[in-house]
Design a protein around this motif. Structure first.
Motif, short mmCIF file in Angstrom:
data_model
loop_
_atom_site.label_atom_id
_atom_site.label_comp_id
_atom_site.label_asym_id
_atom_site.label_seq_id
_atom_site.Cartn_x
_atom_site.Cartn_y
_atom_site.Cartn_z
N THR A 127 0.70 -1.14 -0.10
CA THR A 127 -0.02 0.04 0.09
C THR A 127 0.73 1.37 -0.14
N CYS A 128 2.04 1.07 0.44
CA CYS A 128 2.92 2.13 0.48
C CYS A 128 3.95 2.45 -0.67
N ASN A 129 4.49 3.33 -0.87
CA ASN A 129 5.90 3.55 -1.93
C ASN A 129 6.88 2.54 -1.79
N GLY A 130 7.31 2.33 -0.52
CA GLY A 130 8.34 1.23 -0.33
C GLY A 130 7.71 -0.12 -0.29
N ALA A 131 8.42 -0.92 -0.71
CA ALA A 131 7.96 -2.52 -0.82
C ALA A 131 8.27 -3.41 0.46
N PHE A 132 8.93 -2.58 1.29
CA PHE A 132 9.31 -3.20 2.46
C PHE A 132 8.29 -2.82 3.65
N THR A 133 7.41 -1.94 3.59
CA THR A 133 6.65 -1.31 4.64
C THR A 133 5.26 -2.12 4.61
N TYR A 134 5.05 -2.51 5.94
CA TYR A 134 3.85 -3.35 6.22
C TYR A 134 3.68 -4.64 4.88
N ASP A 157 11.46 8.25 -9.33
CA ASP A 157 11.52 9.09 -7.90
C ASP A 157 10.85 8.79 -6.71
N VAL A 158 9.74 7.96 -6.92
CA VAL A 158 8.92 7.66 -5.88
C VAL A 158 9.00 6.10 -5.37
N CYS A 159 8.34 5.29 -6.13
CA CYS A 159 8.29 3.69 -5.38
C CYS A 159 9.56 3.04 -5.64
N VAL A 160 10.52 3.37 -6.79
CA VAL A 160 11.76 2.63 -6.89
C VAL A 160 12.77 3.22 -5.74
N HIS A 161 12.81 4.70 -5.84
CA HIS A 161 13.69 5.30 -4.68
C HIS A 161 13.32 4.86 -3.51
N THR A 162 12.11 4.78 -3.16
CA THR A 162 11.59 4.61 -1.66
C THR A 162 12.25 3.27 -1.24
N ALA A 180 15.77 1.35 -17.35
CA ALA A 180 14.77 0.26 -16.93
C ALA A 180 13.82 0.95 -16.08
N CYS A 181 14.21 1.94 -15.59
CA CYS A 181 13.23 2.84 -14.56
C CYS A 181 12.73 4.21 -15.24
N ALA A 182 11.52 4.56 -15.07
CA ALA A 182 10.86 5.80 -15.39
C ALA A 182 9.92 6.50 -14.63
N SER A 183 9.92 7.84 -15.10
CA SER A 183 9.00 8.54 -14.24
C SER A 183 8.23 9.61 -15.23
N GLY A 184 7.17 10.14 -14.89
CA GLY A 184 6.50 11.00 -15.68
C GLY A 184 7.18 12.42 -15.66
N ALA A 192 16.85 11.42 -9.23
CA ALA A 192 16.69 10.39 -8.46
C ALA A 192 17.83 9.43 -8.76
N LEU A 193 18.23 9.38 -10.10
CA LEU A 193 19.35 8.51 -10.82
C LEU A 193 20.63 9.23 -10.28
N HIS A 194 20.71 10.45 -10.04
CA HIS A 194 21.87 11.05 -9.77
C HIS A 194 22.21 10.76 -8.07
#
Length: 224
Positions: A127-134, A157-162, A180-184, A192-194
């Motif tokens: 449910t969160c941006n980060g895959a580890f949370t809950y 910048d959001v779910c990948v980076h979190t 192989a990552c992207a954002s709008g 985020a890449l930097h």
């Protein structure tokens, strides 16, 4: 090893298929389609769709090398019992009331059909941006002895980076695959890449898909 910036991956030169996972973040219809959440928020999903061929090549190379593949999906329960008042307010503000967007009951929750999801792949719903949370993501990785993570998906910048930051704090060795990552948001994507490479790799390393596929092919050759 995989050629990367600011140093080759992994730092100690010991890349082992059984200890490595390709993490494919949130390549769902709600983010990739022209009628999903991302588009409804006013973003162009075409940069996200543009990475699908590279992601598909990475998945194929990972399978050949014996590397685990993890897919994540973001969305809430159909009854929204896991949604906070703030999240419900944001949903109303975005005009999503009365829709199934970002709900696990909706068609947009499903991974895009262009992505090959095999029965042995791991799927982590969050449910969160980060895959580890809950979630049980960390438990699954530890149980399988996975210590090295290769990140792709959306959004950079959001779910990948979190998820990347969460993984680094848990002492996983991390590589982000730049093409192989992207954002709008192009500026957010580049920033985020930097950020991966600052402080001599504070969030691991950065490599393109070609370098990763080449490294994975050598793992596959070793296995044979």
């Amino acid at each position: 090893m995989i050629k990367a910036t600011p140093f080759d991956f992994p730092y100690d030169g010991r890349l082992v298929a059984e200890n490595t996972a390709l993490v494919v973040i949130d390549l769902q219809q709600d983010f990739l389609s022209t009628t999903g959440y991302f588009a409804r928020k006013g973003y162009d999903p075409s940069p996200l769709r543009a990475i699908l061929p590279a992601v598909s090549r990475l998945i194929a190379a990972a399978r050949e090398a014996g590397v685990s593949i993890v897919h994540t999906r973001q969305g809430y329960r159909a009854d929204m019992a896991d949604m906070t008042p703030y999240e419900k307010w944001r949903r109303r503000r975005a005009g999503l009331d009365g829709t199934e967007i970002l709900l696990r009951s909706g068609p947009g929750f499903q991974i895009a059909p262009e992505i090959d999801v095999a029965p042995q792949d791991i799927i982590v719903d969050k449910t969160c941006n980060g895959a580890f949370t809950y979630t049980d993501f960390e438990l699954v990785l530890r149980a399988r002895g996975i210590t090295h993570l290769l990140f792709c998906g959306c959004t950079t910048d959001v779910c990948v980076h979190t998820t990347l930051r969460e993984a680094c704090d848990r002492n996983f060795q991390c590589l982000t695959i730049s093409d192989a990552c992207a954002s709008g948001d192009g500026r957010a994507h580049e920033a985020a890449l930097h950020m991966v490479t600052v402080e001599d790799g504070v969030f691991g390393v950065l490599a393109d898909s070609g370098a990763v596929i080449e490294g994975l092919s050598r793992l596959g050759n070793k296995a044979r």
